[in-house]
Design a protein around this motif. Structure first.
Motif, short mmCIF file in Angstrom:
data_model
loop_
_atom_site.label_atom_id
_atom_site.label_comp_id
_atom_site.label_asym_id
_atom_site.label_seq_id
_atom_site.Cartn_x
_atom_site.Cartn_y
_atom_site.Cartn_z
N PHE A 175 -44.57 -20.90 -14.12
CA PHE A 175 -46.03 -21.01 -14.49
C PHE A 175 -46.80 -19.96 -13.47
O PHE A 175 -47.77 -18.83 -14.00
CB PHE A 175 -46.62 -22.38 -14.48
CG PHE A 175 -48.04 -22.14 -14.96
CD1 PHE A 175 -48.56 -21.90 -16.10
CD2 PHE A 175 -49.12 -22.55 -13.92
CE1 PHE A 175 -49.66 -21.82 -16.57
CE2 PHE A 175 -50.51 -22.43 -14.35
CZ PHE A 175 -50.73 -22.03 -15.73
N SER A 176 -46.33 -19.93 -12.31
CA SER A 176 -47.36 -19.14 -11.37
C SER A 176 -46.99 -17.61 -11.55
O SER A 176 -48.14 -16.79 -11.37
CB SER A 176 -46.91 -19.46 -9.64
OG SER A 176 -45.56 -18.99 -9.67
N GLN A 178 -46.69 -16.20 -14.58
CA GLN A 178 -47.28 -15.88 -15.69
C GLN A 178 -48.85 -15.55 -15.36
O GLN A 178 -49.45 -14.51 -15.81
CB GLN A 178 -47.15 -16.91 -16.58
CG GLN A 178 -46.02 -17.45 -17.19
CD GLN A 178 -45.97 -18.55 -18.01
OE1 GLN A 178 -46.88 -18.67 -18.92
NE2 GLN A 178 -44.81 -19.50 -17.86
N LEU A 179 -49.75 -16.24 -14.52
CA LEU A 179 -50.65 -15.98 -13.98
C LEU A 179 -50.85 -15.03 -13.17
O LEU A 179 -51.72 -14.04 -13.17
CB LEU A 179 -51.19 -17.21 -13.39
CG LEU A 179 -51.57 -18.40 -14.04
CD1 LEU A 179 -52.00 -19.49 -13.17
CD2 LEU A 179 -52.34 -18.29 -15.36
N GLN A 191 -56.78 -16.01 -17.41
CA GLN A 191 -55.91 -17.00 -16.58
C GLN A 191 -56.53 -18.69 -17.06
O GLN A 191 -55.63 -19.66 -17.06
CB GLN A 191 -56.19 -16.83 -15.06
CG GLN A 191 -55.60 -15.50 -14.73
CD GLN A 191 -55.78 -15.24 -13.37
OE1 GLN A 191 -56.91 -15.30 -12.57
NE2 GLN A 191 -54.61 -14.63 -12.60
N VAL A 192 -57.78 -18.49 -17.14
CA VAL A 192 -58.28 -20.05 -17.31
C VAL A 192 -57.84 -20.41 -18.56
O VAL A 192 -57.51 -21.84 -18.84
CB VAL A 192 -59.90 -20.02 -17.39
CG1 VAL A 192 -60.48 -21.40 -17.81
CG2 VAL A 192 -60.49 -19.77 -16.00
N TRP A 194 -55.29 -19.60 -20.48
CA TRP A 194 -53.60 -19.81 -20.37
C TRP A 194 -53.55 -20.93 -19.58
O TRP A 194 -52.42 -21.69 -20.08
CB TRP A 194 -53.13 -18.50 -19.53
CG TRP A 194 -51.63 -18.24 -19.74
CD1 TRP A 194 -50.65 -18.67 -18.92
CD2 TRP A 194 -50.84 -17.82 -21.13
NE1 TRP A 194 -49.39 -18.67 -19.62
CE2 TRP A 194 -49.59 -18.17 -20.79
CE3 TRP A 194 -51.41 -17.31 -22.16
CZ2 TRP A 194 -48.42 -17.56 -21.68
CZ3 TRP A 194 -50.47 -16.96 -23.18
CH2 TRP A 194 -49.15 -16.88 -23.07
N SER A 195 -54.04 -21.36 -18.65
CA SER A 195 -53.84 -22.38 -17.76
C SER A 195 -54.38 -23.59 -18.56
O SER A 195 -53.51 -24.78 -18.55
CB SER A 195 -54.77 -22.46 -16.71
OG SER A 195 -54.46 -21.67 -15.58
N TYR A 198 -51.50 -24.69 -20.98
CA TYR A 198 -50.44 -25.56 -20.41
C TYR A 198 -50.79 -26.94 -19.74
O TYR A 198 -50.21 -27.79 -20.12
CB TYR A 198 -50.01 -24.73 -19.29
CG TYR A 198 -48.80 -23.85 -19.48
CD1 TYR A 198 -47.55 -24.24 -19.52
CD2 TYR A 198 -48.93 -22.53 -20.07
CE1 TYR A 198 -46.54 -23.32 -19.60
CE2 TYR A 198 -47.94 -21.73 -20.47
CZ TYR A 198 -46.78 -22.29 -20.03
OH TYR A 198 -45.63 -21.17 -20.40
N VAL A 199 -52.39 -27.13 -19.38
CA VAL A 199 -52.75 -28.42 -19.31
C VAL A 199 -52.85 -29.17 -20.49
O VAL A 199 -52.31 -30.45 -20.38
CB VAL A 199 -54.18 -28.25 -18.77
CG1 VAL A 199 -54.82 -29.49 -18.70
CG2 VAL A 199 -54.07 -27.60 -17.24
#
Length: 443
Positions: A175-176, A178-179, A191-192, A194-195, A198-199
């Motif tokens: 995951f990291s 990807q950001l 980024q928010v 995309w996060s 996943y969340v």
């Protein structure tokens, strides 16, 4: 009114068409994000392929997590077997995208820096999160290899299940990167969002694979009340508990049962309900087919049970025709027996066709005959191995046994071989594919 709203939400489902539209729309948005900074007009090159394949792979991984979260909207709308097939196809596509991204990113980096492939590969590992992403990708590839048909035959369900749990570790490791990748680095809004994707996927997993089963343990206090021998190697288990009606289980559905004994607590097994749910009890029936199912049969009365579900879409709600044919093979009789008692169709238009290898393998014969008498329905027992040409189920045979077969809804639960034979026979007899309802419990 609030209660009615909660019930509507609980029964919200996403069908195959709706899910395809949702996933396709998401993939299109992700693709547009990947090419947003590309020169116009677009030229296909390794750099562009690296961007598109990387973002699509990241999107696909989140989708795979959500699809296997056991969210009721998906389980009821598509059925567990279709979800598993789509997950398998999506998993293979994701692995291909990850491999394509790795190759194209390396080539693009080598072109941009003027370095050789070997030097470019070494330098790439200095980028933020790439080492962890590589380890995560290797984990995903290992799970993919273990899912191949040849590998699955060598693994028990328990081994396969434990190996698949490492998928969450692999996804987390990747995951990291990807950001920090060029498509999202420095773009806070992206980024928010995309996060949050996943969340949301992980919250679905947590909600329905962890919290919901634990809540059921506390709320329903399920435990083994009776263990009843049914036939050679077959036992029924009556599970007693509180507030069973709140589970809203239906005939034709299944739970993933985890029996909390020293020998069985690590594995959850999908077993169908073999009788309609009662106000304070559920019944399942288990045939000893392997180490796991034999362990379940040894569970003692009083053992606590963690049940995930109900799952499955092979319920009476699938019925569209005025006549119904239930076809069961072997232990596949379990969901058919429950449907035979409860499906809402006049008895004279209801038939159960039960294939068993021998008379000793017939389960619930007394119950089935009693239900048939009470409902005015019909039971046909076909005894003998299906591999024997004399016992083959053909379109002609089914048409002779079931007058007006083309006007029936057909519910099927049997071994893979028998199921395939029945599908072929139904096609030959002219039964539309949409009138066949089945779910496969393979891993």
């Amino acid at each position: 009114r609030p209660q009615a709203k909660r019930l509507r939400q609980r029964h919200f489902t996403i069908g195959p068409g709706g899910l395809r539209t949702l996933l396709t729309s998401g993939a299109l948005v992700v693709t547009l994000l990947a090419v947003r900074d590309a020169p116009s007009p677009l030229h296909l090159n390794v750099a562009l392929l690296a961007h598109v394949s990387g973002l699509l792979a990241g999107y696909g991984v989140a989708v795979m997590l959500a699809m296997m979260s056991r969210a009721p909207a998906l389980e009821r709308g598509l059925g567990a077997d279709r979800l598993a097939r789509w997950h398998a196809m999506g998993g293979r596509a994701n692995l291909a995208l990850i491999a394509l991204h790795a190759v194209c990113a390396t080539l693009a980096w080598a072109q941009a820096t003027g370095a050789g492939i070997g030097v470019a590969t070494v330098r790439l590992f200095g980028l933020p999160g790439l080492t962890a992403a590589t380890l995560g990708s290797l984990v995903l590839f290992a799970v993919g290899v273990a899912s191949l048909r040849a590998a699955r035959r060598k693994l028990s369900y328990e081994q396969w299940h434990v190996l698949h749990l490492t998928t969450y570790v692999g996804v987390g490791l990747a995951f990291s990167h990807q950001l920090a990748g060029p498509d999202l680095a420095g773009w806070t809004v992206g980024q928010v969002l995309w996060s949050l994707l996943y969340v949301y996927a992980y919250m679905l997993v947590l909600r329905y694979r962890v919290v919901a089963p634990l809540y059921q343990v506390w709320r329903h206090r399920l435990n083994v009340q009776l263990v009843i021998p049914e036939a050679d190697g077959v036992v029924s288990m009556v599970i007693e508990g509180k507030h069973i009606r709140e589970l809203e289980a239906e005939s034709g559905q299944f739970f993933r049962w985890r029996f909390l004994s020293a020998r069985t607590w690590m594995s959850a097994h999908p077993f169908s309900l073999s009788a309609p749910p009662e106000s304070n009890s559920l019944r399942l029936t288990v045939k000893a087919l392997g180490e796991g199912s034999r362990g379940v049969q040894s569970v003692r009365v009083g053992t606590w049970v963690l049940a995930e579900g109900p799952y499955g879409a092979m319920t009476a709600q699938r019925r569209k025709r005025r006549a119904v044919l239930l076809i069961a093979g072997g232990i596949g009789i379990t969901p058919m027996r429950a449907l035979f008692e409860t499906i809402d169709v006049p008895g004279e238009r209801l038939t159960l066709l039960y294939r068993a290898s021998s008379g000793a393998d017939v389960v619930f014969r007394g119950e089935l005959d009693d239900i048939a008498r009470r409902r005015g329905a019909k039971v046909i027992y076909l005894i003998g191995r299906s591999s024997d040409p004399a016992n083959a189920l053909t379109g002609e045979t089914l048409s002779q046994l079931i007058p007006g077969l083309r006007h029936h809804d057909v519910f099927l639960c049997a071994s893979p071989g028998l199921s395939q034979a029945v599908r072929s026979a139904l096609r030959t007899a002219g039964v539309p594919r949409g009138q066949l309802h089945e779910e496969e419990f393979t891993f």
